[in-house]
Design an enzyme around this catalytic site. Sequence first.
Site, short mmCIF file in Angstrom:
data_model
loop_
_atom_site.label_atom_id
_atom_site.label_comp_id
_atom_site.label_asym_id
_atom_site.label_seq_id
_atom_site.Cartn_x
_atom_site.Cartn_y
_atom_site.Cartn_z
N ARG A 57 40.32 -25.96 19.72
CA ARG A 57 41.64 -25.32 19.73
C ARG A 57 42.06 -24.82 21.10
O ARG A 57 43.19 -25.05 21.54
CB ARG A 57 41.68 -24.12 18.78
CG ARG A 57 41.91 -24.46 17.35
CD ARG A 57 41.17 -23.49 16.46
NE ARG A 57 39.75 -23.69 16.63
CZ ARG A 57 39.05 -24.56 15.94
NH1 ARG A 57 39.62 -25.23 14.98
NH2 ARG A 57 37.77 -24.75 16.15
N LYS A 86 24.75 -31.90 39.49
CA LYS A 86 23.95 -32.03 40.72
C LYS A 86 23.58 -30.67 41.28
O LYS A 86 22.97 -30.58 42.35
CB LYS A 86 24.75 -32.79 41.78
CG LYS A 86 25.15 -34.20 41.40
CD LYS A 86 25.91 -34.83 42.58
CE LYS A 86 26.47 -36.19 42.22
NZ LYS A 86 27.43 -36.66 43.21
C1 NCD Z 1 36.19 -18.66 19.43
C2 NCD Z 1 35.44 -18.62 20.75
O1 NCD Z 1 35.24 -19.66 21.38
O2 NCD Z 1 35.10 -17.51 21.13
N1 NCD Z 1 36.87 -19.87 19.19
C3 NCD Z 1 38.12 -20.06 19.70
O3 NCD Z 1 38.35 -19.94 20.89
N2 NCD Z 1 39.10 -20.34 18.83
C4 NCD Z 1 35.38 -18.22 18.28
C5 NCD Z 1 34.07 -18.89 17.99
O4 NCD Z 1 33.63 -19.82 18.67
O5 NCD Z 1 33.43 -18.45 17.04
#
Ligand code: NCD
Length: 308
Positions: A57, A86
């Site tokens: 996302r 590297k």
């Molecule tokens: C979150 C993250 O990467 O912190 N995801 C996101 O950005 N939508 C939550 C998660 O990975 O659990």
Amino acid sequence: MKFKDHHIISMTSFSRDMIDHILQTAEKMEEIARGKRRSDLLKGKILGVLFFEPSTRTRMSFETAMLRLGGDVLNLGSVDASSIAKGETLADTIRVIDGYADSIVLRHPKEGAAHLAAEFSSVPILNAGDGAGHHPTQTLLDLYTIKRESHLDGLKIALAGDLKYGRTVHSLCYALSHYGADIKLISPDELRMPKEIINDLKSRGVHVTETDAIDPAINDVDVLYMTRIQKERFPDPAEYQKVANKLMISVETLENVKPELKIMHPLPRVNEIKPEVDATPHACYFKQAFYGVPVRMALLALVLGVIE
Ligand code: NCD
């Protein structure tokens, strides 16, 4: 309000006025985000995309935001196929990409990485998650979702799951402190919100309570914000197994909640929300994922200085 050339590293430095301005700008972007209107606002601008951790996302909604506004993206792609394999340092990588792009979005497993990147970059750095630290752009889309689907002022919210390692909830708490929120923290004992954050919230006048059980804590809240247990942050896999399935919601768990309760989740979910919940009017997480696009459009247009 001037956002031009600002690094977006942590929510702690945002005032309520700054947040409100971004949310209002995002509202104006929604039609373009849905593809109903075309825009060339970011024509000629390039976003450098550096993800050192998996993402669906955050990365794709940043890229969509650029493309919908007529801009371009330059993705580092797999870390293994770049000079990082590297042994190149983050500082050097940033100093190079800064010559190719007008802004850089960075996700990194180390806390403080975005802050470090900002020291070496002449273009705005957008923190897309630094280890268990912060995730400010997620927070802005979370607030936008709450504003659109519930209400921000006087909100009663429960944050549930991995409050120790979850960067989304760390950032969200600070932002909610500007809106007089009543915050319930629900987590297994091992995964409680760090003490420093709770103390900061209290000193900002936020009413915070802690519990380890979903029921009955969620019965009087307007929003339930679920999170995934951050398996990748556990030093010992056995410790993860102990807490893996401790907090889960099903249709049964929701029997006594407010009819207008909204359930949010930054996604990806693992086991914490049963798929049967998706069909209830409470489920809000897929809408929330879409709102990442108008919010990131607003943020990019502001830091790139094409609007104020
Ligand atoms: C979150 C993250 O990467 O912190 N995801 C996101 O950005 N939508 C939550 C998660 O990975 O659990």
